[in-house]
Design an enzyme around this catalytic site. Structure first.
Site, PDB file in Angstrom:
ATOM      1  N   ASP A  82       4.498 -45.905  48.683  1.00 21.53           N
ATOM      2  CA  ASP A  82       5.502 -46.153  47.642  1.00 21.53           C
ATOM      3  C   ASP A  82       4.834 -46.913  46.485  1.00 21.53           C
ATOM      4  O   ASP A  82       4.167 -47.926  46.700  1.00 21.53           O
ATOM      5  CB  ASP A  82       6.629 -46.997  48.271  1.00 21.53           C
ATOM      6  CG  ASP A  82       7.848 -47.108  47.390  1.00 21.53           C
ATOM      7  OD1 ASP A  82       8.095 -46.194  46.574  1.00 21.53           O
ATOM      8  OD2 ASP A  82       8.589 -48.106  47.534  1.00 21.53           O
ATOM      9  N   GLY A 181      16.010 -53.532  43.399  1.00 18.18           N
ATOM     10  CA  GLY A 181      16.563 -54.833  43.736  1.00 18.18           C
ATOM     11  C   GLY A 181      18.074 -54.834  43.897  1.00 18.18           C
ATOM     12  O   GLY A 181      18.710 -53.782  43.985  1.00 18.18           O
TER      13      GLY A 181
END
Ligand code: G3H
Ligand code: 13P
Ligand code: ZN
Length: 313
Positions: A82, A181
């Site tokens: 990632d 987030g």
């Protein structure tokens, strides 16, 4: 069953109007929670490792844990890097057994992004590994990827075709309003589906990736706030928007924050209720179970990839 690449997963997901879940992994309990959920609903999986995860847990430990999960579940699983930010990092993951890598050149100029992405694609394809690129910038903050909100810029559909043609990249992460987030939207959540649809119109059949796709599940934010944490204003992508994206060209949906929230909320609750306990197995068991429940919910009710493992085998 060896690790698989994402090629067939994305072909089937595109055809079937569903998305594959790409979940970030950092330790054994997270891997177990995710893969036990996928096993129960027979879903293909992408387990992804960030540079930070690799530094925290060690490359070999993560590969071996994922191999153990395949042995236990028999599921088709891709092991994916990632947000790889250099050729060397991608190469190291490819050489070390990953079946898919992301080269995130989104912070470079268009030409530099093409050059870097193509270099990774050439190396990866010779070894049967698939590559995800990124065009456009997500808002939000995470450990390794930090882009201020005002810097965020949506993907330009005019650039997508040229980028894919010149790099040969297998899938593309685009920026349409999601961010990494737990604080994604201040007001109402808005995604630029017009951009996604325009890309799909110009490149039918091409798999698109959505990062920053946690819903920031309210029950776990509430749990964190109730048991000593403080996350006022945490807000994610509504699940109906993710379902819509999955029915369009989005074939991979990245989820990390929701797992972190479930794990942390559950552990906070555990300690509030059992202040004298100190055996890690006692508080990690319910945390692993919470991850399993979150992932099962995502696979069945958000991504629609339950029952699809056999399509990839
Ligand atoms: O988008 C990135 C993932 O949430 C991983 O974050 O770099 O803190 O491991 P990390
Ligand atoms: P979230 O922070 O929304 O879970 O996004 C994770 C991600 O995009 C990993 O690459
Ligand atoms: Zn991401």
């Amino acid at each position: 069953m060896p690790l698989v690449s994402t090629k067939k997963m994305f072909e089937k997901a595109y055809e079937g109007g569903y998305a594959i879940g790409a979940f970030n992994v950092n330790n054994m309990e997270i891997i177990q929670g995710i893969t036990e959920a996928a096993k129960e609903v027979n879903a293909p999986l992408i387990l992804q490792v960030s540079a930070g995860a690799r530094k925290y847990a060690n490359h070999t430990y993560l590969v071996k844990l994922v191999e153990a999960a395949i042995q236990e579940t028999g599921l088709p699983i891709a092991l994916h890097l990632d947000h790889g930010d250099t050729f060397e990092l991608c190469k190291s993951c490819i050489d070390g057994g990953f079946t898919s890598v992301m080269i995130d050149g989104s912070h470079h100029s268009f030409e530099e992004n093409i050059e870097l992405t193509k270099k990774v694609v050439d190396y990866a394809h010779e070894r049967g590994v698939t590559v995800e690129g990124e065009l456009g910038r997500l808002a939000g903050i995470e450990d390794a990827v930090s882009v201020s909100e005002k810097d965020a810029c949506f993907t330009d559909p005019d650039q997508v075709e040229e980028f894919v043609k010149r790099t040969g990249v297998d899938s593309l992460a685009i920026a349409i309003g999601t961010s990494h987030g737990a604080f994604k939207f201040k007001g109402e959540a808005q995604l630029r589906f017009d951009i996604l649809e325009e890309i799909q119109r110009r490149m039918p059949g091409y798999p698109i990736v959505l990062h920053g796709a946690s819903s920031v599940m309210p029950e776990y934010v509430e749990m964190i706030n109730k048991f000593g944490g403080s996350m006022p204003g945490a807000k994610g992508v509504p699940e109906d928007m993710l379902r819509k994206a999955a029915s369009l060209a989005v074939c991979k949906i990245n989820i990390d924050s929701d797992l972190r929230l479930a794990l942390t909320g559950t552990i906070r609750k555990y300690f509030a209720e059992n202040p004298s306990h100190f055996d890690p197995r006692q508080y990690l068991s319910p945390a692993r179970q919470a991850i399993k429940e979150v992932v099962k919910h995502k696979l069945v009710h958000v991504l629609g990839c339950d029952g699809k493992a056999n399509e990839v085998l």
